[in-house]
Write a protein that holds these residues in place. Structure first.
Motif, PDB file in Angstrom:
ATOM      1  N   GLY A 113      -0.270   1.607 -15.622  1.00 28.68           N
ATOM      2  CA  GLY A 113       1.031   0.061 -14.479  1.00 28.68           C
ATOM      3  C   GLY A 113      -0.450  -0.907 -13.802  1.00 28.68           C
ATOM      4  O   GLY A 113      -1.290  -0.313 -13.576  1.00 28.68           O
ATOM      5  N   SER A 170       4.566  -5.191  -9.376  1.00 28.40           N
ATOM      6  CA  SER A 170       3.851  -4.384 -10.169  1.00 28.40           C
ATOM      7  C   SER A 170       4.945  -4.447 -11.247  1.00 28.40           C
ATOM      8  O   SER A 170       5.686  -4.883 -11.594  1.00 28.40           O
ATOM      9  N   ASP A 189      -3.328  -1.412  -8.223  1.00 25.59           N
ATOM     10  CA  ASP A 189      -3.965   0.073  -8.551  1.00 25.59           C
ATOM     11  C   ASP A 189      -4.070  -0.425 -10.244  1.00 25.59           C
ATOM     12  O   ASP A 189      -3.105  -1.778 -10.972  1.00 25.59           O
ATOM     13  N   THR A 215      -5.667   8.331  -7.179  1.00 29.58           N
ATOM     14  CA  THR A 215      -4.137   7.825  -8.345  1.00 29.58           C
ATOM     15  C   THR A 215      -3.567   8.987  -7.490  1.00 29.58           C
ATOM     16  O   THR A 215      -2.108   8.657  -7.343  1.00 29.58           O
ATOM     17  N   PRO A 241       8.456   7.606  -7.916  1.00 27.11           N
ATOM     18  CA  PRO A 241       7.814   6.705  -8.771  1.00 27.11           C
ATOM     19  C   PRO A 241       6.517   7.778  -9.831  1.00 27.11           C
ATOM     20  O   PRO A 241       5.572   7.936  -8.832  1.00 27.11           O
ATOM     21  N   ARG A 264       4.910  -8.090  -2.177  1.00 27.83           N
ATOM     22  CA  ARG A 264       4.234  -6.616  -3.749  1.00 27.83           C
ATOM     23  C   ARG A 264       4.819  -7.266  -5.354  1.00 27.83           C
ATOM     24  O   ARG A 264       5.878  -7.701  -5.821  1.00 27.83           O
ATOM     25  N   GLY A 321       4.386   9.152  -2.325  1.00 26.15           N
ATOM     26  CA  GLY A 321       5.445   8.096  -2.287  1.00 26.15           C
ATOM     27  C   GLY A 321       6.347   9.043  -2.765  1.00 26.15           C
ATOM     28  O   GLY A 321       7.349   9.002  -2.880  1.00 26.15           O
ATOM     29  N   SER A 375      -0.672  -2.566 -10.642  1.00 31.35           N
ATOM     30  CA  SER A 375       0.253  -3.017  -9.100  1.00 31.35           C
ATOM     31  C   SER A 375      -0.426  -3.332  -7.955  1.00 31.35           C
ATOM     32  O   SER A 375      -1.603  -3.317  -7.477  1.00 31.35           O
ATOM     33  N   ALA A 422      -0.378  -4.993  -3.689  1.00 32.14           N
ATOM     34  CA  ALA A 422       0.415  -4.910  -2.229  1.00 32.14           C
ATOM     35  C   ALA A 422       0.218  -5.409  -1.231  1.00 32.14           C
ATOM     36  O   ALA A 422      -1.165  -5.057  -1.195  1.00 32.14           O
ATOM     37  N   ASP A 445       1.357   3.968  -6.684  1.00 30.31           N
ATOM     38  CA  ASP A 445       2.214   2.061  -6.231  1.00 30.31           C
ATOM     39  C   ASP A 445       0.951   1.347  -5.152  1.00 30.31           C
ATOM     40  O   ASP A 445       0.642   2.064  -4.227  1.00 30.31           O
TER      41      ASP A 445
END
Lengths: 240, 361
Positions: free
Chosen positions: A12, A28, A7, A95, A183, A26, A102, A14, A16, A187
């Motif tokens: 951000g 980020s 992402d 998104t 968050p 992971r 999460g 990130s 994983a 993520d």
């Protein structure tokens, strides 16, 4: 199955690598810009740490927006380039879905969830989810004065990097709204989780036909068609 | 050696595969270009966000097409090269990310190529008589107007640049004012054919001044003033033709004057030099080519203009610049996967930035 997810669509960057429920590696970092520099080295680091090479991956996943136009293109261009090179399929995840994933369902306590993302303008990117985490309607760019109508009556929980602002707007409109513990940014591990669930629900025909993920801009480019094509004089009526 | 090239810095999405061997030299195995003309036409010019969206929509498919046409697999490649700048940054980012992703997934070196270096070296690709270094380069396109000494791969000295608009940009703006549509270069050239260049007196900006810098903003404004003096209402076809002819003459004259100065400077530093290379989309203009042809003939130089497909934006020149760099510098020519795409990237880092020229300097 091994899923590489990424992402870069909001504030951000990130990455994983998941193997079923396990997060194999992971990386980020919060960043408003600079994802074009950070993303691919992060991917290399994640692959290296997990000890997995590209040939052992089963699926790619990437956020498609809503978010920053340049940011979401960074992830999409990389993911689509990787899909082309490896022959892997790539699933696009919003998104808002990644953020909602999460959020701890127990914490919602029967309330619906609003995910609100900063647009760097006056409006907000918003999408509603059921207490069980199911999407309720599409993500939209919503003006502050329209937000209460968009969400419907409270009580609500709110997540996303514009959650605090959305809560203020809703409370002043008389809607009961509380901040979820989650968050604020998507993520990549959650991107992978959403993608895996969707992949498992597809049959082999759907998987084979899966097209590359496309961006979710929610807004046309900021440009107006030129009057008279920008000419100084009116154009002549064209002769048949 | 086989290199994949990707170009997304303006309004063409392009991918190409180019090979090199000692015996055969450089060979273009594929060269696909998708122009975004239809996307930008309603706006009368290039809209950066529209361009970036179109690049993302098409670049992976074009890479696949280039690979398939060339008959190579990713494992056959020696490197992936993408335009890293200068240009419209949203588009550059799309090409750079695509190339980095291919590089990391196929375990290949990634190279960020300066778009101007692509143009500068394109004359050496598939040429019957590839120009040897050093040569003088006139790079004249929609985004750039520069005179450079090409001393070798990675060694460029800027002799002059536009202080405001690029010439291709001036062509586009004139075409827009006259209602000829976008892109302006071919439209102005076609309209100028039946025109009398002497009817309107247009200035030759910078002509006769020392140095090799260009300026085209005033010339564009002079066309606007000439239009304003014409009777009201729609323009007559003859007016448009005469204005286009006058504009094209003025542009050719100015280019010739500035290039003449640059030849003096070039010859002082490199008395053995013999070649003027003209690259960029405007090199396709016949009137300008013929004017420059006369100039180099008088100076006993050879004029080298790459074929049209290599003059306008393309990815073969990006792959070729990657090959030239690998040839000159070896594996150290590769860039890191953390390369930051550059909106500005002068070929000659020692040259001062021109005041109003933006990335065109």
């Amino acid at each position: 199955m091994h899923i590489l997810a990424m992402d870069t669509a909001t504030n951000g960057c990130s990455v994983a690598l998941t193997d079923g429920a396990r997060i194999a590696a992971r990386r980020s970092a919060p960043m408003a810009r600079g994802q074009a520099e950070a993303l691919v080295p992060m991917i290399a680091a994640v692959m290296d740490e997990a000890g997995v090479d590209f040939g052992a991956l089963d699926l790619l996943a990437v956020t498609v927006g809503p978010g920053a136009f340049t940011g979401l293109r960074i992830g999409l261009a990389a993911a689509r380039g990787m899909a082309l090179t490896t022959g892997l399929k790539c699933l696009g995840v919003t998104t808002t879905e990644a953020i909602a994933r999460g959020v701890d369902g127990a914490g919602l306590d029967g309330r619906r969830l609003l995910v609100a993302i900063d647009t760097k303008r006056n409006d907000l990117y918003a999408q509603m989810f059921s207490p069980a985490g199911q999407v309720l309607g599409q993500p939209e760019a919503v003006r502050p004065e329209d937000l209460a109508a968009f969400t419907g009556n409270g009580p609500l929980m709110i997540a996303g990097d514009a959650a605090t602002r959305a809560a203020e707007i809703l409370r002043s409109a008389g809607t009961q709204a509380d901040l979820a513990e989650a968050p604020g940014l998507p993520d990549a591990a959650m991107v992978a989780a959403v993608a895996e669930q969707r992949w498992q629900a597809m049959d082999s025909g759907e998987r084979t036909k899966l097209a590359p993920p496309t961006p979710l801009y929610l807004r046309p480019p900021d440009a107006k068609p030129a009057k008279d094509g920008g000419g100084l004089r009116p154009s002549r009526p064209s002769t048949p | 050696m086989i290199v994949l090239g990707i170009e997304t810095s303006c309004d063409e999405t392009a991918a190409a595969v180019v090979s090199f061997s000692e015996g055969a030299g450089g060979r273009i195995l594929s060269n696909v270009v998708l122009s975004q003309l239809d996307e930008h036409r309603p706006y009368g010019g290039i809209v950066p966000e529209v361009a970036a969206r179109a690049h993302l929509q098409h670049v992976d498919r074009l890479v696949a097409e280039a690979m398939e046409t060339a008959g190579v697999k990713f494992t056959d490649l020696d490197a992936v090269a993408a335009t890293g700048g200068p240009g419209l940054i949203g588009g550059v980012i799309v090409g750079v990310m695509t190339a980095k992703a291919i590089a990391v997934a196929a375990n290949l070196p990634f190279m960020a190529v300066n778009h101007l270096e692509g143009h500068a070296l394109s004359a050496r690709l598939e040429a019957e008589q590839p120009p040897e270094f050093p040569y003088l380069l006139l790079l004249v396109s929609g985004g750039h107007c520069q005179l450079l000494t090409v001393e070798g791969v990675g060694r460029y000295r800027r002799l002059g640049t536009t202080i405001d608009d690029a010439l291709g940009e001036a062509f586009d703006k004139v075409a827009k004012m006259l209602g000829l549509g976008y892109p302006g270069g071919p439209a102005v050239e076609a309209a100028a054919e039946g025109g009398d260049g002497a009817r309107f007196a247009l200035p030759r900006p910078m002509k006769g001044r020392p140095g090799c810098d260009f300026s085209f903003s005033g010339l564009k404004t002079a066309v606007r003033h000439a239009v304003e003096k014409l009777p009201e209402g729609s323009l007559e076809a003859q007016d448009i033709a005469d204005l286009c002819a006058a504009f094209q003459d003025a542009a050719a004259d100015t280019l010739a004057d500035r290039t003449d100065h640059a030849l003096d400077t070039f010859m002082d530093a490199h008395p053995g030099g013999q070649v003027l290379v003209v690259a960029g989309g405007v090199a396709a203009n016949e009137a300008i080519r013929s004017r420059l042809g006369k100039l180099v003939e008088a100076r006993n130089f050879r004029l080298v203009v790459p074929p049209q497909a290599l003059c306008t934006d393309n990815a073969a020149m990006i792959a070729w610049a990657g090959i030239e760099r690998l040839g000159a510098q070896g594996p150290g020519a590769a860039d890191g996967l953390d390369f930051a795409p550059r909106p500005r990237w002068p070929l000659d880092p020692d040259a001062p930035a021109a005041a109003f020229a933006g990335v065109k300097a």
